[in-house]
Design a protein around this motif. Structure first.
Motif, PDB file in Angstrom:
ATOM      1  N   PRO A   1      -1.184  -3.592   0.317  1.00 21.95           N
ATOM      2  CA  PRO A   1      -0.936  -2.374  -0.479  1.00 21.95           C
ATOM      3  C   PRO A   1      -0.973  -1.103   0.367  1.00 21.95           C
ATOM      4  O   PRO A   1      -1.774  -0.971   1.273  1.00 21.95           O
ATOM      5  CB  PRO A   1      -2.078  -2.372  -1.473  1.00 21.95           C
ATOM      6  CG  PRO A   1      -3.137  -3.245  -0.879  1.00 21.95           C
ATOM      7  CD  PRO A   1      -2.467  -4.224   0.016  1.00 21.95           C
ATOM      8  N   ARG A   2      -0.071  -0.183   0.017  1.00 20.90           N
ATOM      9  CA  ARG A   2       0.055   1.060   0.785  1.00 20.90           C
ATOM     10  C   ARG A   2      -1.045   2.045   0.432  1.00 20.90           C
ATOM     11  O   ARG A   2      -1.349   2.272  -0.730  1.00 20.90           O
ATOM     12  CB  ARG A   2       1.417   1.691   0.505  1.00 20.90           C
ATOM     13  CG  ARG A   2       2.580   0.995   1.205  1.00 20.90           C
ATOM     14  CD  ARG A   2       3.861   1.766   0.950  1.00 20.90           C
ATOM     15  NE  ARG A   2       4.173   1.780  -0.487  1.00 20.90           N
ATOM     16  CZ  ARG A   2       4.806   0.785  -1.104  1.00 20.90           C
ATOM     17  NH1 ARG A   2       5.171  -0.291  -0.425  1.00 20.90           N
ATOM     18  NH2 ARG A   2       5.053   0.842  -2.395  1.00 20.90           N
ATOM     19  N   LEU A  26      -9.657  -5.085   6.353  1.00 30.91           N
ATOM     20  CA  LEU A  26      -9.189  -4.295   5.206  1.00 30.91           C
ATOM     21  C   LEU A  26      -7.728  -4.677   4.954  1.00 30.91           C
ATOM     22  O   LEU A  26      -6.865  -4.467   5.817  1.00 30.91           O
ATOM     23  CB  LEU A  26      -9.297  -2.791   5.511  1.00 30.91           C
ATOM     24  CG  LEU A  26      -8.770  -1.836   4.444  1.00 30.91           C
ATOM     25  CD1 LEU A  26      -9.589  -1.933   3.153  1.00 30.91           C
ATOM     26  CD2 LEU A  26      -8.772  -0.401   4.969  1.00 30.91           C
ATOM     27  N   LEU A  27      -7.487  -5.260   3.785  1.00 32.91           N
ATOM     28  CA  LEU A  27      -6.114  -5.713   3.492  1.00 32.91           C
ATOM     29  C   LEU A  27      -5.336  -4.536   2.918  1.00 32.91           C
ATOM     30  O   LEU A  27      -5.201  -4.394   1.695  1.00 32.91           O
ATOM     31  CB  LEU A  27      -6.161  -6.890   2.509  1.00 32.91           C
ATOM     32  CG  LEU A  27      -6.884  -8.130   3.067  1.00 32.91           C
ATOM     33  CD1 LEU A  27      -6.911  -9.247   2.032  1.00 32.91           C
ATOM     34  CD2 LEU A  27      -6.226  -8.599   4.372  1.00 32.91           C
ATOM     35  N   ALA A  28      -4.905  -3.665   3.818  1.00 35.39           N
ATOM     36  CA  ALA A  28      -4.156  -2.476   3.391  1.00 35.39           C
ATOM     37  C   ALA A  28      -3.232  -2.046   4.512  1.00 35.39           C
ATOM     38  O   ALA A  28      -3.464  -2.390   5.679  1.00 35.39           O
ATOM     39  CB  ALA A  28      -5.128  -1.341   3.077  1.00 35.39           C
ATOM     40  N   GLU A  29      -2.216  -1.303   4.137  1.00 38.51           N
ATOM     41  CA  GLU A  29      -1.327  -0.717   5.132  1.00 38.51           C
ATOM     42  C   GLU A  29      -1.417   0.805   4.977  1.00 38.51           C
ATOM     43  O   GLU A  29      -1.166   1.320   3.883  1.00 38.51           O
ATOM     44  CB  GLU A  29       0.118  -1.162   4.870  1.00 38.51           C
ATOM     45  CG  GLU A  29       1.132  -0.468   5.760  1.00 38.51           C
ATOM     46  CD  GLU A  29       2.511  -0.365   5.099  1.00 38.51           C
ATOM     47  OE1 GLU A  29       2.684  -0.909   3.991  1.00 38.51           O
ATOM     48  OE2 GLU A  29       3.396   0.262   5.686  1.00 38.51           O
ATOM     49  N   ILE A  30      -1.855   1.478   6.023  1.00 39.61           N
ATOM     50  CA  ILE A  30      -1.882   2.941   5.963  1.00 39.61           C
ATOM     51  C   ILE A  30      -0.447   3.396   6.228  1.00 39.61           C
ATOM     52  O   ILE A  30       0.044   3.309   7.361  1.00 39.61           O
ATOM     53  CB  ILE A  30      -2.859   3.523   6.998  1.00 39.61           C
ATOM     54  CG1 ILE A  30      -4.268   2.968   6.743  1.00 39.61           C
ATOM     55  CG2 ILE A  30      -2.864   5.040   6.907  1.00 39.61           C
ATOM     56  CD1 ILE A  30      -5.255   3.263   7.836  1.00 39.61           C
ATOM     57  N   LYS A 188     -15.334   0.300   3.063  1.00 39.88           N
ATOM     58  CA  LYS A 188     -15.804  -0.480   1.911  1.00 39.88           C
ATOM     59  C   LYS A 188     -15.247   0.079   0.601  1.00 39.88           C
ATOM     60  O   LYS A 188     -14.797  -0.661  -0.276  1.00 39.88           O
ATOM     61  CB  LYS A 188     -17.337  -0.456   1.847  1.00 39.88           C
ATOM     62  CG  LYS A 188     -18.026  -1.469   2.736  1.00 39.88           C
ATOM     63  CD  LYS A 188     -19.523  -1.439   2.470  1.00 39.88           C
ATOM     64  CE  LYS A 188     -20.258  -2.503   3.285  1.00 39.88           C
ATOM     65  NZ  LYS A 188     -21.736  -2.302   3.191  1.00 39.88           N
ATOM     66  N   ALA A 189     -15.256   1.405   0.478  1.00 44.12           N
ATOM     67  CA  ALA A 189     -14.790   2.029  -0.772  1.00 44.12           C
ATOM     68  C   ALA A 189     -13.297   1.807  -0.964  1.00 44.12           C
ATOM     69  O   ALA A 189     -12.828   1.535  -2.070  1.00 44.12           O
ATOM     70  CB  ALA A 189     -15.119   3.522  -0.738  1.00 44.12           C
ATOM     71  N   THR A 190     -12.554   1.892   0.149  1.00 48.35           N
ATOM     72  CA  THR A 190     -11.102   1.654   0.068  1.00 48.35           C
ATOM     73  C   THR A 190     -10.838   0.217  -0.370  1.00 48.35           C
ATOM     74  O   THR A 190     -10.033  -0.035  -1.280  1.00 48.35           O
ATOM     75  CB  THR A 190     -10.452   1.954   1.427  1.00 48.35           C
ATOM     76  OG1 THR A 190     -10.674   3.328   1.758  1.00 48.35           O
ATOM     77  CG2 THR A 190      -8.952   1.682   1.407  1.00 48.35           C
ATOM     78  N   ALA A 191     -11.553  -0.718   0.232  1.00 42.69           N
ATOM     79  CA  ALA A 191     -11.384  -2.132  -0.141  1.00 42.69           C
ATOM     80  C   ALA A 191     -11.750  -2.343  -1.608  1.00 42.69           C
ATOM     81  O   ALA A 191     -11.031  -3.023  -2.359  1.00 42.69           O
ATOM     82  CB  ALA A 191     -12.250  -3.012   0.753  1.00 42.69           C
ATOM     83  N   LEU A 192     -12.822  -1.703  -2.041  1.00 43.84           N
ATOM     84  CA  LEU A 192     -13.301  -1.855  -3.425  1.00 43.84           C
ATOM     85  C   LEU A 192     -12.244  -1.384  -4.423  1.00 43.84           C
ATOM     86  O   LEU A 192     -11.879  -2.094  -5.357  1.00 43.84           O
ATOM     87  CB  LEU A 192     -14.589  -1.037  -3.596  1.00 43.84           C
ATOM     88  CG  LEU A 192     -15.239  -0.993  -4.976  1.00 43.84           C
ATOM     89  CD1 LEU A 192     -15.813  -2.353  -5.330  1.00 43.84           C
ATOM     90  CD2 LEU A 192     -16.332   0.080  -5.005  1.00 43.84           C
ATOM     91  N   VAL A 193     -11.694  -0.206  -4.178  1.00 44.03           N
ATOM     92  CA  VAL A 193     -10.709   0.342  -5.126  1.00 44.03           C
ATOM     93  C   VAL A 193      -9.417  -0.465  -5.092  1.00 44.03           C
ATOM     94  O   VAL A 193      -8.790  -0.716  -6.124  1.00 44.03           O
ATOM     95  CB  VAL A 193     -10.447   1.834  -4.854  1.00 44.03           C
ATOM     96  CG1 VAL A 193      -9.370   2.383  -5.774  1.00 44.03           C
ATOM     97  CG2 VAL A 193     -11.742   2.628  -5.016  1.00 44.03           C
ATOM     98  N   LEU A 194      -9.036  -0.929  -3.910  1.00 45.09           N
ATOM     99  CA  LEU A 194      -7.813  -1.757  -3.822  1.00 45.09           C
ATOM    100  C   LEU A 194      -8.005  -3.055  -4.602  1.00 45.09           C
ATOM    101  O   LEU A 194      -7.093  -3.528  -5.286  1.00 45.09           O
ATOM    102  CB  LEU A 194      -7.456  -2.044  -2.375  1.00 45.09           C
ATOM    103  CG  LEU A 194      -6.883  -0.857  -1.584  1.00 45.09           C
ATOM    104  CD1 LEU A 194      -6.635  -1.264  -0.134  1.00 45.09           C
ATOM    105  CD2 LEU A 194      -5.605  -0.338  -2.233  1.00 45.09           C
TER     106      LEU A 194
END
Ligand code: GRF
Length: 206
Positions: A1-2, A26-30, A188-194
């Motif tokens: 997720p972006r 962190l499973l995200a794409e900045i 952690k917070a970014t992962a939590l919200v994603l």
């Protein structure tokens, strides 16, 4: 997720997010970094990580006789074009107005703040905590990541971490201890919200 990350300064929290996305924790794409200051070192960090970045300087608006509201509207548009699942303010030193917030009815916005909920809202939070400690008013301080709402640093906390202040601390030592906690909490917070967003039923685009 972006994820779109907003910065103003050194971007050490942005770097924590970049590193976590790169090492898979962190499973995200900045997908975009936006800074309100052209001299933010965080822009270098984005470039080194091949992440697109944009600068939107409020000064250029006020110099051109444009309003702060226009700035917030353009900032929101810039972010929305990147179609993020989440917007992370990591060391972003700009108070967003309702003109900005109204454009994010569903996309979550989170902000990192180097103080405990309700304590030292606004700028220079670490310095003010250090001064309060020296006056014997507090025993420790902390870091939080909270949802962004109209009230500055007033949104519901997502994660809170206390940070001790030691008698031998100078301001630099306290800042270093706080920043190292920030770098963990922001990821952690970014992962939590994603995770929360991924769990939501997909609204069918009718
Ligand atoms: C951090 O304390 C952040 O919370 C504050 O600016 C400091 C530097 O952040 N708003 P960064 O190194 O630019 O991420």
């Amino acid at each position: 997720p972006r994820v779109v990350v907003l910065i103003s300064g050194s971007g050490s929290n942005l770097q924590a997010l970049i590193d976590a996305a790169h090492n898979g924790s962190l499973l995200a794409e900045i997908s975009l970094v936006v800074s309100n200051r052209s001299n933010a070192f965080g822009l270098e960090r984005a470039k080194k990580a091949s992440i697109p970045s944009k600068v939107l300087a409020l000064k250029s608006y006020t110099n051109a006789g444009k309003t702060r509201e226009q700035y917030d509207i353009d900032l929101a548009q810039l972010i929305l074009e990147a179609q993020p699942v989440l917007v992370v303010m990591a060391g972003f030193m700009h108070i967003v107005s309702s003109a900005f917030l109204d454009r994010f009815p569903t996309i979550p916005l989170i902000n990192l703040h180097p103080a405990l909920p309700g304590q030292f809202d606004g700028a220079r939070a670490i310095e003010r905590a250090f001064e309060a400690y020296q006056r014997g008013e507090i025993k420790h301080t902390g870091v939080m990541v909270h949802r962004v709402i109209r009230e500055v640093d007033g949104g519901e906390p997502l994660l809170v971490q206390e940070v001790e202040i030691k008698p031998e601390d100078d301001l630099a030592a306290l800042k270093e201890r706080i920043h190292s906690v920030e770098h963990v909490l922001i990821v952690k917070a970014t992962a939590l919200v994603l995770e929360q967003e991924a769990a939501k039923p997909k609204t069918k685009s009718v």
